[in-house]
Design a protein around this motif. Sequence first.
Motif, short mmCIF file in Angstrom:
data_model
loop_
_atom_site.label_atom_id
_atom_site.label_comp_id
_atom_site.label_asym_id
_atom_site.label_seq_id
_atom_site.Cartn_x
_atom_site.Cartn_y
_atom_site.Cartn_z
N LEU A 15 0.87 -1.18 0.00
CA LEU A 15 0.00 0.00 0.00
C LEU A 15 0.90 1.23 0.00
O LEU A 15 1.86 1.28 0.79
CB LEU A 15 -0.89 0.04 1.25
N GLU A 16 0.61 2.15 -0.89
CA GLU A 16 1.41 3.36 -0.97
C GLU A 16 0.52 4.57 -0.77
O GLU A 16 -0.38 4.83 -1.58
CB GLU A 16 2.09 3.45 -2.34
N ALA A 17 0.76 5.29 0.31
CA ALA A 17 0.04 6.55 0.60
C ALA A 17 -1.47 6.39 0.45
O ALA A 17 -2.14 7.25 -0.14
CB ALA A 17 0.56 7.67 -0.31
N VAL A 18 -2.00 5.29 0.96
CA VAL A 18 -3.42 5.01 0.77
C VAL A 18 -4.28 5.86 1.71
O VAL A 18 -4.07 5.87 2.93
CB VAL A 18 -3.73 3.51 0.97
N GLU A 19 -5.21 6.58 1.10
CA GLU A 19 -6.19 7.33 1.88
C GLU A 19 -7.58 6.83 1.51
O GLU A 19 -7.84 6.51 0.35
CB GLU A 19 -6.10 8.82 1.56
N LYS A 20 -8.43 6.74 2.51
CA LYS A 20 -9.83 6.38 2.24
C LYS A 20 -10.73 7.25 3.08
O LYS A 20 -10.62 7.27 4.32
CB LYS A 20 -10.08 4.90 2.56
N THR A 21 -11.56 8.02 2.41
CA THR A 21 -12.54 8.87 3.10
C THR A 21 -13.93 8.40 2.71
O THR A 21 -14.22 8.22 1.53
CB THR A 21 -12.33 10.34 2.69
N TYR A 22 -14.75 8.15 3.72
CA TYR A 22 -16.15 7.80 3.47
C TYR A 22 -16.98 9.07 3.51
O TYR A 22 -16.78 9.91 4.38
CB TYR A 22 -16.67 6.85 4.55
N GLY A 23 -17.91 9.19 2.59
CA GLY A 23 -18.81 10.35 2.59
C GLY A 23 -18.11 11.61 2.11
O GLY A 23 -16.93 11.59 1.74
N ARG A 24 -18.87 12.71 2.14
CA ARG A 24 -18.35 13.99 1.64
C ARG A 24 -18.74 15.11 2.58
O ARG A 24 -19.62 14.96 3.41
CB ARG A 24 -18.98 14.32 0.28
N ALA A 28 -17.91 13.78 6.13
CA ALA A 28 -16.82 12.92 5.65
C ALA A 28 -16.03 12.33 6.82
O ALA A 28 -15.76 13.02 7.81
CB ALA A 28 -15.88 13.72 4.76
N VAL A 29 -15.69 11.05 6.70
CA VAL A 29 -14.88 10.37 7.72
C VAL A 29 -13.61 9.85 7.05
O VAL A 29 -13.68 9.05 6.12
CB VAL A 29 -15.63 9.17 8.34
N ALA A 30 -12.46 10.32 7.54
CA ALA A 30 -11.18 9.83 7.00
C ALA A 30 -10.81 8.56 7.75
O ALA A 30 -10.43 8.61 8.91
CB ALA A 30 -10.10 10.88 7.16
N ALA A 31 -10.95 7.41 7.09
CA ALA A 31 -10.67 6.12 7.74
C ALA A 31 -9.19 5.75 7.60
O ALA A 31 -8.61 5.17 8.51
CB ALA A 31 -11.55 5.04 7.15
N LEU A 32 -8.59 6.06 6.46
CA LEU A 32 -7.15 5.85 6.27
C LEU A 32 -6.55 7.16 5.81
O LEU A 32 -7.06 7.82 4.92
CB LEU A 32 -6.89 4.76 5.21
N ARG A 33 -5.43 7.54 6.46
CA ARG A 33 -4.86 8.87 6.20
C ARG A 33 -3.42 8.77 5.72
O ARG A 33 -2.53 9.32 6.36
CB ARG A 33 -4.88 9.70 7.48
N GLY A 34 -3.21 8.05 4.63
CA GLY A 34 -1.85 7.99 4.09
C GLY A 34 -1.10 6.81 4.65
O GLY A 34 -0.15 6.97 5.43
N LEU A 35 -1.51 5.61 4.26
CA LEU A 35 -0.94 4.39 4.81
C LEU A 35 0.09 3.81 3.84
O LEU A 35 -0.23 3.57 2.67
CB LEU A 35 -2.08 3.39 5.05
N ASP A 36 1.32 3.63 4.33
CA ASP A 36 2.37 2.96 3.55
C ASP A 36 2.70 1.67 4.27
O ASP A 36 3.16 1.70 5.41
CB ASP A 36 3.64 3.82 3.50
N LEU A 37 2.50 0.55 3.59
CA LEU A 37 2.74 -0.74 4.24
C LEU A 37 3.06 -1.78 3.17
O LEU A 37 2.39 -1.83 2.13
CB LEU A 37 1.47 -1.22 4.96
N GLY A 38 4.06 -2.63 3.44
CA GLY A 38 4.36 -3.72 2.51
C GLY A 38 4.33 -5.04 3.25
O GLY A 38 4.63 -5.11 4.45
N PHE A 39 3.96 -6.10 2.54
CA PHE A 39 3.90 -7.44 3.13
C PHE A 39 4.73 -8.38 2.28
O PHE A 39 4.38 -8.65 1.12
CB PHE A 39 2.45 -7.92 3.22
N ASP A 40 5.85 -8.85 2.84
CA ASP A 40 6.74 -9.74 2.10
C ASP A 40 6.06 -11.06 1.78
O ASP A 40 5.27 -11.57 2.59
CB ASP A 40 7.99 -10.06 2.94
N THR A 41 6.38 -11.61 0.64
CA THR A 41 5.88 -12.93 0.28
C THR A 41 6.33 -13.95 1.34
O THR A 41 7.49 -13.95 1.75
CB THR A 41 6.44 -13.33 -1.10
N GLY A 42 5.39 -14.76 1.77
CA GLY A 42 5.72 -15.79 2.76
C GLY A 42 5.84 -15.27 4.18
O GLY A 42 6.44 -15.92 5.03
#
Length: 276
Positions: A15-24, A28-42
């Motif tokens: 995930l790179e700089a993921v933002e998710k806002t519900y509604g307007r 509006a509710v900001a549920a994710l505010r810039g999420l950077d996360l990686g998950f290695d294989t295995g």
Amino acid sequence: MRTRGNERPAVAVRLEAVEKTYGRGDGAVAALRGLDLGFDTGSFTAVMGPSGSGKSTFLHCAAGLVRPTSGRVLVGGTDLADLDERRLTELRRNRIGFVFQAYNLLSSLTVHQNIVLPLQLAGRRASRERVLSVVDRVGLADRLDHLPGGLSGGQQQRVAIARALVTRPAVVFADEPTGALDTRTAAAVLALLREAVTVGGQTLVMVTHDPVAAAHADRVVFLADGRLVGELHRPTADAVAARMTRLGAWEDDPVPAGPASSSSAASFDAGPGGGR
Ligand code: ADP
């Protein structure tokens, strides 16, 4: 970084700089505010955080069930934003498995029918060997003709795990998979999920509120207010509980039972938010 031959990239999900806002507007509710996360294989990662911190939204975005407002989600190097709904569904069916707290089995189908359903939905033939190997792994060989209603919670979750693994997905997302199970059954289910990582080479991402469950993972990531606020590698239940207490995670909920509860209760009165 780990590599497993040519077919699987070293990072299974990113995930790179993921933002998710519900509604307007005002609502509006900001549920994710810039999420950077990686998950290695295995790898096996637990995702924790207070209620409302964005765990479910994260899981749904990472699995392609919800489109982020901005930022990118890559599964096996594919940017989900590049896929139309049909191809996104295809990717979910072929590369992603799900395990839910409430099992989500179809009650009118037998154990066997539930397990092969994802293969049928993906238009793939249910090879006998494939099905038997996964059934064997979860210890359900003598239950194949039973209906889910006749099984215990632990057995139903094992059916759900078999169903999630039968397509040999690169990534398995689990949402509170042990939330409805007693401690011993939960440990058996977690061992099965762990086996998917060590034996099957699958990548496992599990949302949980239970420090004991999280301690089965290689890494725990902590969310608060839609952001990544910390991680623990090779976690112990006590260390996870202490971190959750600092996040004020259990203001509304009782501290979960288990070996971690005494130590976390001891520091619980220190007040929320200290770790932020
Ligand atoms: P968690 O899983 O950690 O409890 P969620 O991802 O469910 O967190 O929620 C994060 C925030 O987004 C919360 O404030 C929640 O109320 C809000 N939220 C989640 N889903 C929706 C939705 N469909 N519509 C509006 N707000 C939502």
